[in-house]
Design an enzyme around this catalytic site. Structure first.
Site, PDB file in Angstrom:
ATOM      1  N   GLY A 151     148.475   7.360  59.244  1.00  0.00           N
ATOM      2  CA  GLY A 151     147.450   7.099  60.248  1.00  0.00           C
ATOM      3  C   GLY A 151     147.037   8.291  61.090  1.00  0.00           C
ATOM      4  N   SER A 152     147.142   9.509  60.560  1.00  0.00           N
ATOM      5  CA  SER A 152     146.726  10.661  61.380  1.00  0.00           C
ATOM      6  C   SER A 152     145.211  10.643  61.613  1.00  0.00           C
ATOM      7  CB  SER A 152     147.171  11.982  60.747  1.00  0.00           C
ATOM      8  OG  SER A 152     146.442  12.254  59.577  1.00  0.00           O
ATOM      9  N   ASN A 153     144.449  10.121  60.660  1.00  0.00           N
ATOM     10  CA  ASN A 153     142.995  10.007  60.889  1.00  0.00           C
ATOM     11  C   ASN A 153     142.686   8.951  61.939  1.00  0.00           C
ATOM     12  OD1 ASN A 153     141.202  11.797  59.086  1.00  0.00           O
ATOM     13  ND2 ASN A 153     142.893  11.174  57.749  1.00  0.00           N
ATOM     14  N   LYS A 191     144.596  -2.905  44.045  1.00  0.00           N
ATOM     15  CA  LYS A 191     143.467  -3.682  44.573  1.00  0.00           C
ATOM     16  C   LYS A 191     144.008  -4.892  45.317  1.00  0.00           C
ATOM     17  CE  LYS A 191     142.896  -6.482  40.429  1.00  0.00           C
ATOM     18  NZ  LYS A 191     142.036  -7.018  39.394  1.00  0.00           N
ATOM     19  N   MET A 249     145.037   2.488  50.432  1.00  0.00           N
ATOM     20  CA  MET A 249     145.341   2.862  49.049  1.00  0.00           C
ATOM     21  C   MET A 249     144.946   1.799  48.022  1.00  0.00           C
ATOM     22  SD  MET A 249     146.287   5.867  49.500  1.00  0.00           S
ATOM     23  CE  MET A 249     146.944   6.363  47.913  1.00  0.00           C
ATOM     24  N   ARG A 250     143.923   1.031  48.329  1.00  0.00           N
ATOM     25  CA  ARG A 250     143.455   0.022  47.377  1.00  0.00           C
ATOM     26  C   ARG A 250     141.936   0.080  47.256  1.00  0.00           C
ATOM     27  NH1 ARG A 250     147.629  -3.828  46.553  1.00  0.00           N
ATOM     28  NH2 ARG A 250     149.392  -3.112  47.798  1.00  0.00           N
ATOM     29  N   ILE A 260     138.136  -1.170  47.010  1.00  0.00           N
ATOM     30  CA  ILE A 260     137.378  -2.231  47.678  1.00  0.00           C
ATOM     31  C   ILE A 260     136.405  -2.796  46.642  1.00  0.00           C
ATOM     32  CG2 ILE A 260     135.648  -2.611  49.509  1.00  0.00           C
ATOM     33  CD1 ILE A 260     138.430  -1.988  50.602  1.00  0.00           C
ATOM     34  N   ASN A 305     134.688   6.070  54.048  1.00  0.00           N
ATOM     35  CA  ASN A 305     136.015   6.532  53.619  1.00  0.00           C
ATOM     36  C   ASN A 305     136.113   8.030  53.858  1.00  0.00           C
ATOM     37  OD1 ASN A 305     138.572   6.422  52.202  1.00  0.00           O
ATOM     38  ND2 ASN A 305     137.540   7.354  50.445  1.00  0.00           N
ATOM     39  N   HIS A 345     137.914  11.445  52.197  1.00  0.00           N
ATOM     40  CA  HIS A 345     138.547  11.874  50.950  1.00  0.00           C
ATOM     41  C   HIS A 345     138.921  13.354  51.060  1.00  0.00           C
ATOM     42  CE1 HIS A 345     139.459  11.855  46.696  1.00  0.00           C
ATOM     43  NE2 HIS A 345     138.875  13.031  46.636  1.00  0.00           N
TER      44      HIS A 345
HETATM   45  C1  GRF Z   1     143.881  11.441  54.038  1.00  0.00           C
HETATM   46  O1  GRF Z   1     144.273  12.655  53.487  1.00  0.00           O
HETATM   47  C2  GRF Z   1     142.604  10.939  53.435  1.00  0.00           C
HETATM   48  O2  GRF Z   1     141.787  11.954  52.971  1.00  0.00           O
HETATM   49  C3  GRF Z   1     143.076  10.097  52.278  1.00  0.00           C
HETATM   50  O3  GRF Z   1     144.269   9.498  52.748  1.00  0.00           O
HETATM   51  C4  GRF Z   1     144.882  10.335  53.715  1.00  0.00           C
HETATM   52  C5  GRF Z   1     145.220   9.496  54.901  1.00  0.00           C
HETATM   53  O4  GRF Z   1     145.988  10.211  55.822  1.00  0.00           O
HETATM   54  N1  GRF Z   1     142.072   9.138  51.918  1.00  0.00           N
HETATM   55  P1  GRF Z   1     146.372   9.571  57.217  1.00  0.00           P
HETATM   56  O5  GRF Z   1     147.124   8.272  56.946  1.00  0.00           O
HETATM   57  O6  GRF Z   1     145.119   9.344  57.997  1.00  0.00           O
HETATM   58  O7  GRF Z   1     147.254  10.598  57.857  1.00  0.00           O
END
Ligand code: GRF
Length: 202
Positions: free
Chosen positions: A12-14, A65, A92-93, A95, A109, A111
């Site tokens: 969840g760093s994003n 999925k 990780m699934r 949509i 999303n 990436h």
């Molecule tokens: C990120 O590197 C993103 O690009 C990919 O999954 C990762 C999620 O990282 N889709 P975090 O859980 O937000 O740290």
């Protein structure tokens, strides 16, 4: 103010970057709910640490999925929270159609590569192994392909001669944490128009 639903499976760093940007008033948004398919994922802890509703919704029998029934539960939850935009942040699934149809052009999303190069898993490894000199990250709308939807924001990351998978991934993530809030802000301000597969920033 745009109301977000964030879906993630991991650390969840994003999500944290989005929370920080909102708290620092760099993005005019709120997060209605965070949903995970992994009960003990740190993304749920981060949400709860900031008093954001955090839900684990069991993913059902498949690995990559959600079953149609489970997808309906996700859709229902996001509708209950009246979210305007769904941000996949390490979810990780894939949509599927009914999920996309429930939120047309409302799912984005992040990436870890400069799409269309290196779609799929572990893109930083793919880029390093390929010998690319530049990679980066992409925020894009989700469509029914894998990492194929219209591109909103991209950031470059140079690949250094002494990079390891870990060092490269870390520098890509730094850029992700800038790119994701930026894309959400553009959408929230109504500055994004989709024309064919192109995103026009107004
Ligand atoms: C990120 O590197 C993103 O690009 C990919 O999954 C990762 C999620 O990282 N889709 P975090 O859980 O937000 O740290």
């Amino acid at each position: 103010m745009i109301n977000l639903g964030v879906l993630g499976s991991g650390k969840g760093s994003n999500l944290q970057a989005i929370i920080d940007a909102i708290e620092e008033k760099k993005v005019d948004a709120r997060i209605g709910v965070v949903i995970s398919d992994v009960e003990d994922s740190y993304i749920l802890t981060r949400a709860r640490n900031h008093d954001i509703d955090a839900r684990f919704i069991a993913p059902g029998p498949y690995k990559t999925k959600l079953s149609s029934e489970v997808e309906q539960t996700y859709i229902q939850c996001l509708k209950e929270y009246n979210v305007d935009l769904i941000c996949l942040a390490g979810f990780m699934r894939v949509i599927k159609e009914q999920f996309l149809e429930a939120f047309p052009h409302r799912i984005i999303n992040i990436h870890p590569s400069l799409l269309p190069a290196f779609p799929g898993l572990c893109s930083w490894r793919q880029a390093l192994d390929y010998g690319a000199k530049i990679t980066g990250c992409t925020v894009h709308f989700v469509d029914n392909g894998v990492d194929t939807g219209p591109i909103i924001v991209q950031k470059q990351v140079p690949i250094l001669t002494d990079d390891t998978y870990e060092s490269l991934h870390a520098r890509i993530q730094e850029k992700e944490h800038i790119a994701y809030p930026e894309a959400i802000d553009l959408i929230g301000k109504g500055r994004i128009e989709i024309v064919g597969r192109k995103v026009i920033v107004k």
